[in-house]
Motif scaffolding. Structure first.
Motif, PDB file in Angstrom:
ATOM      1  N   TYR A   6      64.901  98.496  59.197  1.00 56.56           N
ATOM      2  CA  TYR A   6      66.215  98.489  59.860  1.00 56.56           C
ATOM      3  C   TYR A   6      67.137  97.415  59.274  1.00 56.56           C
ATOM      4  CZ  TYR A   6      69.920  98.287  63.220  1.00 56.56           C
ATOM      5  OH  TYR A   6      71.182  98.285  63.784  1.00 56.56           O
ATOM      6  N   TYR A  26      77.007  90.245  60.519  1.00 58.40           N
ATOM      7  CA  TYR A  26      76.661  89.969  61.922  1.00 58.40           C
ATOM      8  C   TYR A  26      77.304  88.676  62.422  1.00 58.40           C
ATOM      9  CZ  TYR A  26      73.243  93.767  62.128  1.00 58.40           C
ATOM     10  OH  TYR A  26      72.647  95.001  62.157  1.00 58.40           O
ATOM     11  N   ASP A  42      72.445  90.826  75.130  1.00 56.21           N
ATOM     12  CA  ASP A  42      72.849  91.874  74.191  1.00 56.21           C
ATOM     13  C   ASP A  42      72.095  93.155  74.538  1.00 56.21           C
ATOM     14  OD1 ASP A  42      74.219  92.973  72.041  1.00 56.21           O
ATOM     15  OD2 ASP A  42      72.628  92.446  70.608  1.00 56.21           O
ATOM     16  N   ALA A 101      70.841  96.980  73.817  1.00 57.53           N
ATOM     17  CA  ALA A 101      70.448  97.698  72.591  1.00 57.53           C
ATOM     18  C   ALA A 101      70.445  96.707  71.430  1.00 57.53           C
ATOM     19  CB  ALA A 101      71.371  98.888  72.325  1.00 57.53           C
ATOM     20  N   GLY A 127      68.355  95.729  69.282  1.00 57.96           N
ATOM     21  CA  GLY A 127      67.695  95.985  67.998  1.00 57.96           C
ATOM     22  C   GLY A 127      66.824  94.815  67.579  1.00 57.96           C
ATOM     23  N   PRO A 173      69.927  90.464  65.552  1.00 56.90           N
ATOM     24  CA  PRO A 173      70.786  89.653  64.664  1.00 56.90           C
ATOM     25  C   PRO A 173      71.925  88.953  65.397  1.00 56.90           C
ATOM     26  CG  PRO A 173      71.158  92.005  64.283  1.00 56.90           C
ATOM     27  CD  PRO A 173      69.963  91.901  65.186  1.00 56.90           C
ATOM     28  N   HIS A 174      72.528  89.630  66.375  1.00 53.42           N
ATOM     29  CA  HIS A 174      73.620  88.972  67.115  1.00 53.42           C
ATOM     30  C   HIS A 174      73.073  87.863  68.015  1.00 53.42           C
ATOM     31  CE1 HIS A 174      75.358  93.005  66.177  1.00 53.42           C
ATOM     32  NE2 HIS A 174      76.383  92.247  65.856  1.00 53.42           N
ATOM     33  N   ASP A 188      66.280  96.328  74.820  1.00 51.54           N
ATOM     34  CA  ASP A 188      66.237  97.483  73.913  1.00 51.54           C
ATOM     35  C   ASP A 188      65.173  98.439  74.434  1.00 51.54           C
ATOM     36  OD1 ASP A 188      67.386  97.900  70.810  1.00 51.54           O
ATOM     37  OD2 ASP A 188      65.600  99.084  71.287  1.00 51.54           O
ATOM     38  N   ILE A 189      65.348  99.713  74.133  1.00 59.33           N
ATOM     39  CA  ILE A 189      64.389 100.703  74.642  1.00 59.33           C
ATOM     40  C   ILE A 189      63.154 100.790  73.735  1.00 59.33           C
ATOM     41  CG2 ILE A 189      65.275 102.761  73.450  1.00 59.33           C
ATOM     42  CD1 ILE A 189      65.166 104.201  76.195  1.00 59.33           C
ATOM     43  N   ASN A 190      63.274 100.354  72.477  1.00 57.23           N
ATOM     44  CA  ASN A 190      62.174 100.520  71.522  1.00 57.23           C
ATOM     45  C   ASN A 190      61.454  99.200  71.247  1.00 57.23           C
ATOM     46  OD1 ASN A 190      62.150 103.389  70.785  1.00 57.23           O
ATOM     47  ND2 ASN A 190      64.240 103.001  70.070  1.00 57.23           N
ATOM     48  N   GLN A 212      63.884  98.055  78.080  1.00 54.32           N
ATOM     49  CA  GLN A 212      64.533  98.803  79.154  1.00 54.32           C
ATOM     50  C   GLN A 212      65.482  99.818  78.557  1.00 54.32           C
ATOM     51  OE1 GLN A 212      66.941  97.027  82.353  1.00 54.32           O
ATOM     52  NE2 GLN A 212      65.510  95.333  82.442  1.00 54.32           N
ATOM     53  N   MET A 221      69.102 101.066  78.793  1.00 51.75           N
ATOM     54  CA  MET A 221      70.279 100.350  79.305  1.00 51.75           C
ATOM     55  C   MET A 221      70.974 101.086  80.454  1.00 51.75           C
ATOM     56  SD  MET A 221      72.952 100.729  76.179  1.00 51.75           S
ATOM     57  CE  MET A 221      72.566 102.012  74.996  1.00 51.75           C
ATOM     58  N   PHE A 229      76.581  96.211  70.529  1.00 53.92           N
ATOM     59  CA  PHE A 229      77.188  96.362  69.204  1.00 53.92           C
ATOM     60  C   PHE A 229      76.746  97.658  68.520  1.00 53.92           C
ATOM     61  CE2 PHE A 229      77.279  91.711  69.736  1.00 53.92           C
ATOM     62  CZ  PHE A 229      78.514  91.368  69.203  1.00 53.92           C
ATOM     63  N   LEU A 230      77.461  97.940  67.436  1.00 57.46           N
ATOM     64  CA  LEU A 230      77.140  99.047  66.519  1.00 57.46           C
ATOM     65  C   LEU A 230      77.103 100.399  67.256  1.00 57.46           C
ATOM     66  CD1 LEU A 230      76.874  98.824  63.500  1.00 57.46           C
ATOM     67  CD2 LEU A 230      74.393  98.840  63.726  1.00 57.46           C
ATOM     68  N   SER A 246      76.219 101.264  70.007  1.00 55.99           N
ATOM     69  CA  SER A 246      74.978 101.601  70.715  1.00 55.99           C
ATOM     70  C   SER A 246      75.231 102.022  72.154  1.00 55.99           C
ATOM     71  CB  SER A 246      74.017 100.404  70.684  1.00 55.99           C
ATOM     72  OG  SER A 246      73.802 100.004  69.362  1.00 55.99           O
ATOM     73  N   TYR A 287      74.333 105.441  72.972  1.00 57.86           N
ATOM     74  CA  TYR A 287      72.936 105.875  73.173  1.00 57.86           C
ATOM     75  C   TYR A 287      72.658 106.225  74.629  1.00 57.86           C
ATOM     76  CZ  TYR A 287      71.283 105.201  68.442  1.00 57.86           C
ATOM     77  OH  TYR A 287      71.079 105.329  67.095  1.00 57.86           O
TER      78      TYR A 287
HETATM   79  C1  LIG Z   1      72.224 101.073  65.869  1.00 56.21           C
HETATM   80  S1  LIG Z   1      70.927 100.118  66.574  1.00 56.21           S
HETATM   81  C2  LIG Z   1      71.849  98.648  66.945  1.00 56.21           C
HETATM   82  C3  LIG Z   1      71.002  97.430  67.003  1.00 56.21           C
HETATM   83  C4  LIG Z   1      71.799  96.120  67.061  1.00 56.21           C
HETATM   84  N1  LIG Z   1      72.646  96.086  68.227  1.00 56.21           N
HETATM   85  C5  LIG Z   1      72.631  95.936  65.801  1.00 56.21           C
HETATM   86  O1  LIG Z   1      73.867  95.819  65.918  1.00 56.21           O
HETATM   87  O2  LIG Z   1      72.033  95.880  64.725  1.00 56.21           O
HETATM   88  C6  LIG Z   1      70.733 100.859  68.146  1.00 56.21           C
HETATM   89  C7  LIG Z   1      69.663 100.246  69.034  1.00 56.21           C
HETATM   90  O3  LIG Z   1      69.767 100.875  70.310  1.00 56.21           O
HETATM   91  C8  LIG Z   1      68.457 101.001  70.851  1.00 56.21           C
HETATM   92  N2  LIG Z   1      68.531 102.001  71.928  1.00 56.21           N
HETATM   93  C9  LIG Z   1      68.654 103.336  71.806  1.00 56.21           C
HETATM   94  N3  LIG Z   1      68.743 103.901  73.020  1.00 56.21           N
HETATM   95  C10 LIG Z   1      68.715 102.908  73.929  1.00 56.21           C
HETATM   96  C11 LIG Z   1      68.767 102.863  75.355  1.00 56.21           C
HETATM   97  N4  LIG Z   1      68.913 103.985  76.083  1.00 56.21           N
HETATM   98  N5  LIG Z   1      68.679 101.656  75.971  1.00 56.21           N
HETATM   99  C12 LIG Z   1      68.516 100.522  75.239  1.00 56.21           C
HETATM  100  N6  LIG Z   1      68.448 100.506  73.881  1.00 56.21           N
HETATM  101  C13 LIG Z   1      68.562 101.681  73.240  1.00 56.21           C
HETATM  102  C14 LIG Z   1      67.619 101.371  69.648  1.00 56.21           C
HETATM  103  O4  LIG Z   1      66.258 101.139  69.869  1.00 56.21           O
HETATM  104  C15 LIG Z   1      68.235 100.467  68.573  1.00 56.21           C
HETATM  105  O5  LIG Z   1      67.562  99.248  68.495  1.00 56.21           O
END
Ligand SMILES: C[S@@+](CC[C@H](N)C(=O)[O-])C[C@H]1O[C@@H](n2cnc3c(N)ncnc32)[C@H](O)[C@@H]1O
Length: 247
Positions: free
Chosen positions: A14, A23, A46, A48, A50, A53-54, A69-71, A90, A92, A107-108, A110, A113
């Protein structure tokens, strides 16, 4: 292999895929917005997050930081990067926190999602409940009406013995509340190429809808998607930074 392999099986790649993202610049912009519009507190979350980095930058700015984050594979990397932060696995849309926060970011893109307008609504409500008085919610968003369905630019990067090619684009079918982030990842090692095609389901809406969802809970400001200056959204661009001040 899941449809979102990038955040599970491929989580180790990633940061390589995001190597071009500034970032620090993004974090500094949100910090400035928080200084201008916030309540002076330093409890930061923050969504999601990831690989964190933030969060790394906000800790360096002096915030007490946490991430959701969910993953779990993404959180495992975030933990290594930010040992001082707390992390929670969790979704979000059902966010629950232990104590009030002063700044929540996402950010990004997300925030998309959240898998439907109903889940996005629930997420906004839960973010509002998680914030202290005068707390700030800040995220970026893409307007469904201005999505360009064409394939994105390919980026080639090298790591060790492997060459990587990453390509991503939004796809919106033209109606309804669902869009996709489509990703193609190719890894070539000693002439052997492996290919992954991710299709990330996401919620689609325009900025007027987003504003309407936020307004019961927040005073809303919309800014140009530019992390170097603070300018009001020009009503035309399809990417924007949303800022909500808790009502
Ligand atoms: C595009 S990445 C962004 C990560 C980080 N914010 C960045 O700017 O690099 C999206 C992130 O959202 C997370 N994600 C996806 N669905 C989600 C949800 N329902 N709740 C929380 N996190 C989620 C993914 O696991 C992933 O880490």
């Amino acid at each position: 292999m899941t449809a979102t392999a990038l955040y599970t099986d491929l989580s180790g790649y990633y940061d390589l895929m995001c190597a071009d993202i500034d970032y620090r610049e993004q974090s500094e912009q949100v910090r400035r917005l928080h200084q201008l519009f916030g309540n002076g507190g330093n409890e930061y979350l923050d969504l999601a997050c990831g690989t964190g980095p933030h969060i790394r930058h906000f800790i360096d700015f002096g915030y007490s930081a946490s991430g959701v984050d969910i993953n779990q594979p993404m959180l495992d990397i975030a933990r290594l990067r930010c040992p001082a932060a707390r992390f929670f696995q969790q979704d979000m849309s059902v966010l629950q926190v232990e104590s009030p926060l002063d700044l929540i970011s996402c950010f990004l893109y997300s925030i998309h999602y959240n898998q439907s307008i109903a889940q996005l609504k629930a997420c906004i409500k839960n973010v509002h409940a998680a914030l202290a008085p005068g707390g700030i919610f800040c995220f970026n968003s893409v307007s469904k009406n201005l999505i360009d369905n064409r394939p994105g630019i390919k980026r080639n990067l090298k790591q060790g013995d492997s060459e990587f090619c990453f390509q991503s684009n939004w796809y919106y079918p033209g109606d309804g509340e669902h869009q996709q982030l489509q990703l193609c990842i190719e890894k070539t090692t000693h002439g052997q190429t492996e290919t992954w095609r991710d299709q990330h389901p996401m919620v689609a809406l325009d900025f007027q809808q987003m504003q309407q969802l936020l307004e019961p809970y927040f005073d809303v400001h919309i800014f140009e998607h530019n992390y170097r200056t603070i300018l009001p959204w020009n009503q035309l661009s399809g990417n924007a930074i949303f800022l909500g001040i808790k009502k």
